[in-house]
Enzyme design. Structure first.
Site: not given
Length: 235
Positions: A101-103, A105
């Site tokens: 997951l993105d930072i 998210t």
């Protein structure tokens, strides 16, 4: 397993340093001081370093983590804290995220040391579904669900996205299910139809659903049923 190899893995140090600690009488096996690294240990034996028990790992491990914002899913990042911070497990550095997951998210991250198992989640061939709760900057347009079902053209991509299911919850809150894992896919899909994602939370990977009892930063082992839902684990 040889004692020196086990200690090297557990302590994250070289075997040369392990031998020094053994000579300094800092290691016991079943309560007895051991000074040689050649000793073979079994899973039933109790190994301690400075009186602290070192748990032996006997098989692959599987966890679900409720990822908070501000953490990255890589195992090593010089600029940002990683999700390994939350895992109080032996040799945690050997675990990796099965689908990052993105930072910014939040939500479901699966952590494992079973590469074949995680490949079944991340490989495009298996088309593992992921469901996200998405907060939008602008109200959802009436035709967005149909566009996502037909596939949209992402910037700098040759092919349309695979059919995705979109459920409207509120004007600016939707639930999106995709079966791909393209770079920043959810954000780029909404950008392609003139909207912007301002909040993103993953709820589901395959048949594994985020445990509502887990607060951000908390984790738990997966159940046998959850593990098996992805595929046969490694032996």
């Amino acid at each position: 397993m040889r004692l020196d190899k086990f200690l090297s893995q557990q302590l994250g140090v070289s075997r040369a340093l392990v031998l020094r600690e053994l000579r300094n009488k800092r290691v016991t096996v079943d309560g007895e001081i051991v000074k040689t690294g050649a000793m073979k240990i079994s899973p039933e034996q109790r190994v301690e370093f400075d009186g602290n028990v070192l748990n032996q790992i006997t098989g692959p491990r599987y966890f679900m983590l409720n990822k908070p914002q501000g953490y990255v899913c890589s195992t090593d990042d010089p600029d940002h804290p990683t999700v390994l911070y939350f895992l109080e497990e032996p040799v945690a550095y050997k675990l990796h995220a099965a689908g990052r997951l993105d930072i910014d998210t939040t939500g479901l991250v699966l952590m494992t040391d079973d590469g074949q198992w995680s490949h079944r989640i991340t490989s495009p061939r298996h088309q593992c579904e992921k469901t996200y709760l998405v907060t939008l900057e602008h109200p959802l347009a009436d035709d967005t669900a149909a566009q996502f079902e037909a596939g949209v053209q992402l910037h700098n991509e040759d092919s349309l996205t695979k059919p995705a299911q979109l459920e409207k919850i509120e004007d600016c809150l939707v639930r999106l299910t995709i079966s791909e894992g393209r770079y920043h896919q959810v954000k780029r899909m909404f950008a392609a139809v003139g909207n912007r994602v301002v909040g993103l939370h993953r709820e589901r990977i395959g048949e594994i659903v985020m445990d509502e009892d887990l607060e951000p930063g908390q984790y738990r082992p997966l159940t046998e049923q959850e593990i098996a839902s992805v595929g046969v684990p490694s032996q």
